[in-house]
Design an enzyme around this catalytic site. Structure first.
Site, short mmCIF file in Angstrom:
data_model
loop_
_atom_site.label_atom_id
_atom_site.label_comp_id
_atom_site.label_asym_id
_atom_site.label_seq_id
_atom_site.Cartn_x
_atom_site.Cartn_y
_atom_site.Cartn_z
N ARG A 1 53.90 54.72 -48.35
CA ARG A 1 54.54 53.86 -47.42
C ARG A 1 54.12 54.42 -46.02
NH1 ARG A 1 60.95 54.58 -47.83
NH2 ARG A 1 60.58 55.76 -45.80
N HIS B 1 61.41 53.03 -43.88
CA HIS B 1 61.41 52.00 -44.88
C HIS B 1 61.76 50.54 -44.04
CE1 HIS B 1 64.02 49.73 -47.64
NE2 HIS B 1 65.23 49.71 -46.56
N TYR C 1 63.67 62.72 -43.01
CA TYR C 1 63.33 63.14 -44.41
C TYR C 1 62.09 63.18 -44.97
CZ TYR C 1 63.27 57.99 -44.94
OH TYR C 1 62.85 56.79 -45.11
#
Lengths: 327, 394
Positions: free
Chosen positions: B278, B282, B291
């Site tokens: 990714r 998100h 994170y």
């Protein structure tokens, strides 16, 4: 015209529709060889075979979710949830998916599918085989919710459900399966959704009810008739879409409304009927819009004394009718 | 993935499953004359697949630019997933097979027939958006004309729709295959178990594609999965589970081609797990540096499928400077056109907002008062030329 039980009307409608339209399939738990735990699908597997009468694993979300997919790809699934109490694992598929598919795709996708489920108490089914679950679904735009009370209506409305282009929840009161009989016309007749029926004309007071309660309402109306209380009974039949016109027309005539439902009282489907009457027939009311409904406990208790305490019955309805008529 | 994890995975597989595992060829730089030949792809196929990978990336990057420029409120991205999506979707037959996509499926949707205009009108939520007419958040694709099932937000629900489509295909004898795509985070939902179990029981023509990018929003896969591979779960259903390198477009295609062949032959479902990365947060509302360590983000760039596929095609002589320039010019023109088109499209008319709850209208259910009309909402929207941003008073 022949006299049939409630469940015979349902079974025959299923087989008629499967013969008429080969895109109709039935799926659910034990619907195959066994013919369903109430035998609503008895004989279908013999006639239509494995492809069109599918015994599923004990997976309600799958039953509804694969019905959605099958409906997308050209079939008309008629799913059975063995007891309405067990429909909750499928809530996400029903509420987030089935109900919203047409709206969220701006009419790109429609889901011609029917979910049948036996509901209701008074059969020693306790907390998890007695529930009335209609309010969970009538709250959600995009689902049609039908509760017939006679074999004639069951047949005519189930035909309409199976032929409808949108998801229909079709709830059948299990106590009525073999206890309710009635005339069922021959031939290919159907009953449109969104039409309530006045099952007894009257002038002093209107009872609005559905399912088993529509029968109990008639019984209560009978009992008070000799005392000069003329009760009109409206059988809702089609909870969504709702026929406000028939209900409001009756209340505007009688001036008093008693709404009866078996589900627990707080936030039940009947509360919406009461709100509609209060909002749109206020000027015609000669008494408080009143409810008789189940107590607010988390289910129908098992012991027969407790169950009798829970259930709405003709006695309770009669008492409420007399009180409201005297108002 | 650690070597020991792979070993553990393989130990639990049967020899047949191992044979079906398609290993990465990421480090292979051989100048074969026709790299697509062994999987049955022509050079033209490969160039078109590259165009789709590049187009998907360019559309995606444009979405972020428009978001940061304040033109569109929300983006959910597929960057890093494009190679797997194009490779796998390429194996399906357009306008015949079905796909139930998810919110990162930009490349899948473009490969299966949607256009950049379709994707960007969804970003702008215009009336012309074929996915939802502006009703859904961006990323909730769907297009009946291209056999792409409408996406919702609760994750993994779509697996059952694809399984149901496959069931109908089997019953109707249509020879169709249904595939669904989701992330590894979604793969933990109960519907995945129910769907795989049912599809396996009935040997349905169904493919589950898990695009494992290692994160469910902020939660790493070590906290989502007890094993490194989702694919090993397939053995619990008696179906093949295949792990592929999602940056390896041809390996993804080969895995999907085998799964499609199995499905059409009546041999049942396949689970394909594509290990992807990714590359973005998100969504536009997420800050992944909170994170994910900087070193990890830097290292993950090496798993970007776009340069990987480009270099592979160039090494093989399928792409050269001229052809690549032509592809990129075509991609840029398509994205510019789609942006201008979407910018020019009107908002949905609020008077249509009650349409399509059902196939027909139910005037008997109309409320006694339309309060939007009472406050003059429709007139204000019309006076503002359909732009509610000022007229609505917000």
């Amino acid at each position: 015209m022949a006299t049939k039980t409630f469940i015979e009307a349902i079974r025959e409608t299923l087989s008629d529709e499967m013969r008429r339209d080969e895109s109709v399939i039935v799926l659910g738990e034990d619907v195959g060889k066994k013919g369903g735990v109430f035998l609503a699908t008895d004989g279908l597997w013999d006639e239509f075979g494995d492809d069109r009468v599918i015994d599923t694993p004990l997976t309600e979300s799958q039953i509804v979710g694969t019905s959605i997919g099958a409906a997308i790809n050209g079939l008309r699934p008629v799913a059975e949830i063995q007891f309405a109490d067990f429909i909750f694992p499928a809530m996400n598929q029903l509420l987030s998916e089935a109900a919203r598919m047409r709206y969220r795709s701006n009419n790109g996708f429609g889901l011609p599918m029917t979910i049948r489920a036996p509901y209701g108490g008074g059969v020693h089914g306790a907390l998890y085989h007695s529930q009335s679950v209609e309010a969970f679904f009538t709250h959600v735009p995009g689902l049609k919710v039908i509760i017939p009370s006679t074999p004639r209506d069951a047949r005519g409305l189930l035909r309409t459900a199976i032929r409808d282009e949108d998801p229909v929840l079709f709830f059948e009161h299990k106590k009525m399966y073999r206890s309710v009989r009635g005339d069922v016309p021959d031939g290919d007749y159907s009953i449109p959704f969104g039409k309530a029926q006045v099952t007894r004309p009257g002038s002093n007071l209107t009872i609005v009810a559905y399912g088993l309660m529509a029968h109990y309402a008639l019984e209560a109306a009978d009992r008070v008739a000799d005392d000069g209380i003329s009760v009109e009974v409206v059988d809702v039949r089609s909870l969504r879409p709702l026929d406000k016109e028939t209900i409001l027309g009756s209340v505007r005539k009688t001036g008093k409304a008693l709404v009866v439902y078996e589900d627990n009282r707080f936030g039940g489907y009947g509360a919406e009927i009461c709100a509609t009457i209060a909002e749109e027939a206020f000027d015609y009311l000669d008494g408080p819009v009143t409810r008789v409904a189940g107590p607010d406990v988390p289910g129908v208790p098992y012991n027969h004394v407790l169950e009798d305490w829970f259930m709405v019955n003709p006695d309770k309805i009669e008492a409420a009718v007399r009180q409201l008529a005297a108002y | 993935m650690a070597v020991s994890d792979r070993a553990a995975t393989k130990a639990s597989e049967t020899p047949r499953r191992q044979a079906q595992r398609v290993t990465s060829r990421r480090d292979t730089k051989r100048a074969a004359p026709s790299i697509g030949a062994d999987v049955g792809l022509s050079d033209d196929d490969l160039r078109e697949m590259y165009r789709l990978v590049a187009l998907s990336r360019a559309v995606d990057e444009r979405m972020w630019v428009l978001n940061r420029a304040g033109r569109i409120p929300f983006v959910i991205s597929g960057q890093g997933h494009e190679g797997a999506q194009v490779g796998i979707t390429w194996a399906l037959r357009k306008h015949h097979d079905w796909v139930a996509p998810f919110y990162r499926s930009i490349a899948t949707c473009l490969t299966f027939g949607m256009t950049p205009r379709d994707i960007l009108t969804a970003q702008y939520a215009t009336a012309a958006d074929p996915s939802s007419g502006g009703r859904q958040m961006p990323g909730h694709y769907g297009d009946h004309a291209n056999n792409l099932v409408s996406v919702s937000s609760p994750v993994a629900t779509q697996i059952l729709h694809a399984v149901g489509i496959a069931l109908a295909a089997r019953i109707r004898g249509t020879d169709q295959v249904a595939a669904t795509f989701m992330g590894e985070g979604s793969s933990n939902q109960g519907d995945v178990h129910e769907g795989l179990n049912f599809a396996a029981i009935h040997k349905l023509p169904f493919i589950l594609v898990v695009e494992n990018n290692g994160y469910a929003i902020s939660v790493p896969s070590t906290k989502e999965l007890a094993l490194p591979d989702v694919a090993v779960r397939a053995s619990g259903y008696g179906i093949p589970g295949v792990v592929v390198d999602g940056a390896d477009v041809l390996a993804c295609y080969a895995a999907a081609r085998d799964a499609v062949a199995r499905a059409r032959a009546g041999e049942g479902p396949t689970l394909i797990e594509a290990k992807v990365t990714r590359l973005t947060a998100h969504s536009s509302d997420d800050q992944q540096t909170k994170y994910r360590p900087a070193e990890e983000l830097e290292a993950e760039r090496s798993r970007d499928p776009v340069p990987h596929f480009r270099e592979r095609l160039r090494d093989a002589g399928v792409l050269d400077d001229e052809r690549e320039a032509a592809v990129l010019a075509d991609v840029k023109a398509a994205v510019d056109d789609a942006t201008a088109y979407a910018e020019s499209q009107p908002n949905p008319d609020p008077r249509t907002a009650t349409k399509w709850v059902f196939a027909e209208d139910w005037p008997s259910e109309a409320p006694p008062v339309d309060w939007a009309a009472e406050i003059g909402f429709y007139e204000r929207i019309e006076r503002a030329g359909g732009d509610g941003s000022e007229a609505s008073g917000h």
